[in-house]
Structure formats: structure tokens, C-alpha cells
Write a protein that holds these residues in place. Structure first.
Motif, short mmCIF file in Angstrom:
data_model
loop_
_atom_site.label_atom_id
_atom_site.label_comp_id
_atom_site.label_asym_id
_atom_site.label_seq_id
_atom_site.Cartn_x
_atom_site.Cartn_y
_atom_site.Cartn_z
N GLN A 177 100.35 46.43 -10.20
CA GLN A 177 101.35 46.45 -9.14
C GLN A 177 102.33 47.59 -9.42
OE1 GLN A 177 101.84 45.11 -6.35
NE2 GLN A 177 104.02 44.96 -5.92
N ARG A 178 102.55 48.45 -8.44
CA ARG A 178 103.43 49.59 -8.68
C ARG A 178 104.90 49.20 -8.76
NH1 ARG A 178 103.39 53.17 -3.09
NH2 ARG A 178 104.26 51.58 -1.69
N GLY A 179 105.27 48.07 -8.17
CA GLY A 179 106.64 47.57 -8.27
C GLY A 179 106.86 46.81 -9.56
N GLU A 195 104.26 35.23 -11.81
CA GLU A 195 103.69 35.96 -12.94
C GLU A 195 103.31 35.01 -14.07
OE1 GLU A 195 104.90 39.51 -16.11
OE2 GLU A 195 106.19 39.10 -14.38
N GLU A 196 104.14 34.01 -14.32
CA GLU A 196 103.82 33.02 -15.36
C GLU A 196 102.52 32.29 -15.04
OE1 GLU A 196 107.17 30.45 -15.64
OE2 GLU A 196 108.51 32.02 -16.42
N GLU A 197 102.32 31.97 -13.77
CA GLU A 197 101.08 31.29 -13.38
C GLU A 197 99.88 32.20 -13.57
OE1 GLU A 197 98.93 27.92 -11.73
OE2 GLU A 197 100.88 28.21 -12.70
N ALA A 198 100.03 33.49 -13.26
CA ALA A 198 98.93 34.44 -13.47
C ALA A 198 98.56 34.52 -14.94
CB ALA A 198 99.33 35.82 -12.94
N LEU A 199 99.56 34.66 -15.80
CA LEU A 199 99.31 34.77 -17.24
C LEU A 199 98.71 33.48 -17.80
CD1 LEU A 199 102.59 36.64 -18.27
CD2 LEU A 199 100.30 37.62 -17.95
N LYS A 200 99.14 32.35 -17.25
CA LYS A 200 98.61 31.06 -17.68
C LYS A 200 97.10 30.98 -17.48
CE LYS A 200 98.87 26.20 -16.19
NZ LYS A 200 99.55 25.28 -15.23
N HIS A 201 96.61 31.68 -16.46
CA HIS A 201 95.19 31.67 -16.14
C HIS A 201 94.50 32.96 -16.60
CE1 HIS A 201 95.09 27.89 -13.84
NE2 HIS A 201 96.35 28.20 -13.54
N ASN A 202 95.11 33.62 -17.58
CA ASN A 202 94.51 34.79 -18.25
C ASN A 202 94.31 36.00 -17.34
OD1 ASN A 202 94.24 33.40 -20.80
ND2 ASN A 202 92.51 32.29 -19.90
N VAL A 203 95.11 36.09 -16.29
CA VAL A 203 95.13 37.30 -15.48
C VAL A 203 96.07 38.29 -16.15
CG1 VAL A 203 95.75 38.31 -13.25
CG2 VAL A 203 94.61 36.07 -13.35
N GLU A 204 95.59 39.48 -16.42
CA GLU A 204 96.43 40.51 -17.03
C GLU A 204 97.27 41.16 -15.93
OE1 GLU A 204 95.89 44.83 -19.23
OE2 GLU A 204 94.34 43.29 -19.51
N VAL A 205 98.57 41.13 -16.10
CA VAL A 205 99.49 41.66 -15.10
C VAL A 205 100.10 42.95 -15.59
CG1 VAL A 205 101.57 41.22 -13.76
CG2 VAL A 205 99.99 39.34 -14.23
N THR A 206 99.90 44.02 -14.83
CA THR A 206 100.44 45.34 -15.16
C THR A 206 101.42 45.74 -14.07
OG1 THR A 206 98.39 45.94 -16.30
CG2 THR A 206 99.87 47.73 -15.66
N LEU A 207 102.70 45.79 -14.42
CA LEU A 207 103.74 46.09 -13.44
C LEU A 207 104.28 47.50 -13.65
CD1 LEU A 207 105.73 42.72 -13.61
CD2 LEU A 207 103.98 43.38 -11.94
N ALA A 208 104.92 48.02 -12.59
CA ALA A 208 105.60 49.32 -12.63
C ALA A 208 104.66 50.45 -13.02
CB ALA A 208 106.80 49.27 -13.56
N GLU A 209 103.42 50.38 -12.55
CA GLU A 209 102.45 51.46 -12.73
C GLU A 209 101.82 51.76 -11.38
OE1 GLU A 209 99.66 51.60 -15.95
OE2 GLU A 209 100.94 50.38 -17.25
N GLU A 210 101.63 53.04 -11.11
CA GLU A 210 101.08 53.47 -9.83
C GLU A 210 99.69 54.06 -10.02
OE1 GLU A 210 102.42 55.82 -5.80
OE2 GLU A 210 103.79 55.66 -7.51
N VAL A 211 98.73 53.54 -9.29
CA VAL A 211 97.38 54.07 -9.34
C VAL A 211 97.36 55.46 -8.74
CG1 VAL A 211 95.03 53.79 -8.44
CG2 VAL A 211 96.27 51.80 -9.33
N ILE A 224 92.77 54.84 -12.99
CA ILE A 224 93.73 55.74 -13.62
C ILE A 224 95.09 55.54 -12.96
CG2 ILE A 224 94.27 58.13 -14.18
CD1 ILE A 224 91.25 58.72 -13.67
N THR A 225 96.11 55.23 -13.77
CA THR A 225 97.47 55.10 -13.25
C THR A 225 98.32 56.24 -13.78
OG1 THR A 225 98.45 53.82 -15.08
CG2 THR A 225 97.17 52.60 -13.44
N ASP A 226 99.58 56.26 -13.41
CA ASP A 226 100.48 57.30 -13.90
C ASP A 226 100.88 57.10 -15.35
OD1 ASP A 226 101.93 55.01 -13.43
OD2 ASP A 226 103.55 55.98 -12.34
N LYS A 227 100.38 55.98 -15.97
CA LYS A 227 100.73 55.71 -17.35
C LYS A 227 99.54 55.48 -18.27
CE LYS A 227 105.19 53.63 -16.13
NZ LYS A 227 106.02 52.39 -16.18
N ALA A 228 98.39 55.08 -17.71
CA ALA A 228 97.25 54.70 -18.56
C ALA A 228 95.96 54.73 -17.78
CB ALA A 228 97.49 53.30 -19.14
N GLN A 229 94.86 54.41 -18.48
CA GLN A 229 93.55 54.25 -17.86
C GLN A 229 93.00 52.88 -18.26
OE1 GLN A 229 90.76 57.45 -18.43
NE2 GLN A 229 92.32 59.06 -18.20
#
Length: 440
Positions: A177-179, A195-211, A224-229
Motif C-alpha cells: 500500500q503506497r499510503g 492491519e492487526e487482523e491481516a498480520l494475525k492471518h500471516n498477511v505481510e503488510v508493506t506500507l508507504a511504498e509505491e510500486v 519493484i517498489t521505490d524502496k525494494a523488490q
């Protein structure tokens, strides 16, 4: 009267059926660019994980039903290319040729298309959007056992629903999510519960990154995002939608900055005898008291019915929306209506907020679940401005009460006077929205 409708899904066919009921001599032609009519797009995620048995299950009425039972000239694989309002003509192309058709009354009900940015590698195999039945079938066909890692770009409603769907299918899921929060239509502290519910179910949440792109040999392998791959075997782009109105750019039909067709309460556009409804049209937001654009299936069906009635000579008006929506996300329900803090701030509305953690039914009755509720109200008038509810159970009941209160311009204190149902398995003697209103 000759009616032409562009678009054969929610708004278009709601209008067509209202015309059938109102004008017994109606000559109705529907031009649909796809192959499917009148289906529930909101049910498509649940087809992918098998909760809904097939794409046919979400179809309310088939093309043949509209043709044979209701006498509608329901066409498929027919894409409109231009409208000439001066001659009241619609130009289109089907699988054979380019043609045109005249109308007395025209409805544009073309919906919205997924936003698919021009990122590098966007056309690699394995990159999908979800909006239509063909989209759904393409994702299902692509979900082989070799697909282990799924990356979802966008943390809105579709992104969240599909995170649950892919997880239920045994895939490892990453949400980008870019926000700085998931579900931007909620306030930040409520989004943290999501977000807590997502993490509880092992979803990796990546915030403040733009594809910014994708890489791979024929098929996507990395996001590929503006910070990582990040490695990815399949990608779902859920970056929002845009009104499907590009074909009217040469007309005088007025649109807002998002490209949605401006309509009045009768669903009339700025051009005589041309109406618009659904995800390609604007909404009147009753709390903002402004034109808005919130594309939802409920609104599309209402606007379509009202457009059809007005086209057929039965004048009724669309009263507007208050911005109500709801979503199941793993074990919790996310619901909201009215304004968020960000919206109230943007509109320069003086507001107060109040939040409370309660339970979905009487605390002494077994299996009571936490219920998180937040209200916004006008600082000077105490008018209710909005509400957000997140809980395992009971959010649907509360959000509909709040939506009704908003529609009727109630103050937050007046919520205490509502005669709401009570029995220990369903509620406390004071409903949570009444409990919280007593603290204002």
C-alpha cells in the motif's frame, strides 16, 4: 419511444427493467461490450475461493432471459465508440463491423474500469485485475500449484477481500500500500485494527511504498517498489477504478475531475435526452452536500432504477448517499458511513470524535465479542457526521442504524432515543451506539 442503454450490468439492467414496467410499448436496445449481463461483481472474489460455486451463480438474469422474456434487444461484444447528441446517434462496433443506432432517450451505464497504471512490465503474464467475470476466470486459471507467493497492490476493499481469498487457498500473501495505512476510507486508529487482523492471518503488510514496475521473463517474478523488490508468482492490482467514459470525450456531456458524468437528481446529464447512472456517474453526498464519486453496487442499482423511471416518464429523484459500505475481512467486519476525520477536515467542518470499545451483545452472555465504534459529530450543532464500526459480529446492525440516522439528520444525542431491539444474545440493554452517544 426508442431507448438505448450502454452497459448491461447493474445500473443498465435496473433501468431497463424499470422501463419495461413503466412503458409497455418501449423499444429497448442494450449495448454491452462484454458477454455477461446483470451479474453481482461484489460476489466475484468468493467464486475464486469456491465459497460461491461458479461465475454463473452471480448472474441474476441471463442475456437470453432479457431477450426472450422481456423483449429487450440485448447485444453482447458491442463497444460504443462515440455519441452524437445533435443527431441522437450512438456509434459502436461489434464483432462484425462498425454501426450506429438512433435513440429518443439514452442511458450511459458503462460502469468503471480498474486502474492499471503504465508501470514497467505491466503486461507480463501473471498480473491481474478483478472487476469482471472474465477477470475472475483468468485468475482462477492462473492459480496453479506453482503459484506460492501472491502480491496485492492496493489495500482497499478489493485488495483486502482478495488477501483473505488467496490466504484461504494456501497462498502466501503480501499487501503493498503506497499510503501509511490500509483501507484509507477508515480513520487511522480503526485502520490499525485492520492491519492487526491481516498480520494475525500471516498477511505481510508493506506500507508507504509505491510500486514502480515489475520484472520477469515473460511471466512476472518480482514487484519493484521505490524502496525494494519482492518475489511474486502472481500479482493482483487493486489500485482503484476510473469511470468508463473515455468514449464521450468528443461530446458536450459534462464530467467531474475523475471523469464521472455529472447528473442531477433525475439522473439527467448536461445534454438533453442523455442520462447516466452507476459507477460512471456522480453521486450527491447528503452529508458533504456536494457532488461525489463513490462507486458501489447498491448505488448503481438505485440510480439505474431511477434513471429508467425518469426516461419512461415517471419522474422520481435520487436522494443521495451517505457513504455507507461494509466488508468481511477474515474474522472481522469493517463498516463505515458518513465522513471520516480526513473528509471532515478537508471540508473544513468543525467536528468532534468519540470512540468506545464495547461488545456485540450483553457482556454476561457467552461468547461476547469486542466491538470497536467511532462517531464523528458536528462540534457546534451535534449533528452526527459519520461512524465506523469494526467487530467480529454486529457491525452490520450498527452501521445501518447510523446510516439511517445520518439520512434523517439526527444529532448524536438523539441516538439515545432510538427504540432498538434488545435481548442478551443480540445486544446490551443500551446498544453500543447509544452507550457512546451518552458520553458526548
Amino acid at each position: 419511444m426508442k431507448y438505448v442503454i450502454i452497459g448491461g450490468v447493474a445500473a443498465g439492467m435496473s433501468a431497463a427493467m424499470e422501463i419495461v414496467r413503466t412503458d409497455k410499448k418501449a423499444d429497448i436496445t442494450v449495448l454491452e461490450r462484454g458477454a455477461d449481463y446483470s451479474y453481482g461483481q461484489c460476489g466475484l472474489p468468493y467464486v475464486i475461493n469456491g465459497l460461491v460455486t461458479s461465475t454463473e451463480s452471480v448472474i441474476a438474469r441471463s442475456v437470453e432471459t432479457f431477450r426472450n422474456k422481456y423483449g429487450i434487444d440485448a447485444r453482447i461484444h458491442t463497444e460504443v465508440t462515440d455519441i452524437d447528441a445533435s443527431s441522437q446517434t450512438v456509434r459502436y462496433r461489434d464483432q462484425k463491423s462498425e454501426q450506429e443506432i438512433t435513440y429518443d432517450r439514452l442511458l450511459i451505464a458503462t460502469g468503471a474500469d480498474p486502474v492499471r497504471p503504465e508501470w514497467d512490465g505491466i503486461n507480463l503474464a501473471g498480473i491481474h485485475c478483478l472487476k469482471t467475470i472474465p477477470n475472475t476466470e483468468a485468475i482462477m486459471a492462473d492459480l496453479s500449484e506453482e503459484v506460492k507467493q501472491v502480491t496485492i497492490v492496493g489495500g482497499g476493499y478489493i485488495g483486502l477481500e482478495m488477501a483473505e481469498v488467496f490466504t484461504s487457498l494456501g497462498k502466501k500473501v503480501r499487501l503493498i500500500q503506497r499510503g501509511d495505512q490500509l483501507a484509507s476510507i477508515f480513520d487511522n486508529e480503526m485502520a490499525k485494527l485492520i492491519e492487526e487482523e491481516a498480520l494475525k492471518h500471516n498477511v505481510e503488510v508493506t506500507l508507504a511504498e509505491e510500486v514502480i514496475g515489475f520484472s520477469g521473463s515473460q511471466r512476472v517474478q518480482k514487484v519493484i517498489t521505490d524502496k525494494a523488490q519482492y518475489n511474486a508468482d502472481l500479482v493482483l492490482i487493486s489500485a482503484g477504478v476510473k469511470p468508463n467514459t473515455e468514449f464521450i470525450v468528443n461530446s458536450n456531456i459534462q464530467c467531474n475531475e475523475a471523469g464521472a458524468i455529472r447528473v442531477n437528481a433525475y439522473m439527467q446529464s448536461s445534454v438533453a435526452n442523455i442520462y447516466a447512472a452507476g459507477d460512471c456517474a456522480t453521486d450527491y453526498h447528503m452529508i458533504k452536500q456536494l457532488e461525489d464519486y463513490i462507486p458501489l453496487g447498491t448505488t448503481a442499482n438505485k440510480q439505474g432504477r431511477i434513471a429508467g423511471a425518469n426516461m419512461a416518464g415517471n419522474p422520481i429523484t435520487f436522494k443521495g448517499i451517505v457513504g455507507t459500505s461494509i466488508l468481511k475481512f477474515f474474522d472481522i467486519t469493517l463498516a463505515r458511513t458518513g465522513l471520516t476525520e480526513a473528509e471532515a477536515t478537508k471540508l473544513q467542518i468543525p467536528y468532534q470524535t468519540i470512540s468506545r470499545k464495547s461488545t456485540d451483545h450483553a457482556g454476561y452472555y457467552p461468547d461476547a465479542n469486542p466491538l470497536h465504534i467511532k462517531l464523528l459529530y458536528h462540534r457546534k450543532t451535534n449533528l452526527l457526521l459519520g461512524g465506523q464500526v469494526i467487530s467480529k459480529k454486529g457491525a452490520d446492525k450498527r452501521i445501518d442504524v447510523l446510516a439511517t440516522a445520518l439520512y434523517n439528520r439526527m444529532t448524536v444525542q438523539e441516538l439515545q432515543d432510538l427504540d432498538l431491539s434488545y435481548a442478551p444474545p443480540y445486544n446490551s440493554v443500551w446498544d453500543p451506539i447509544q452507550q457512546i452517544s451518552r458520553r458526548t
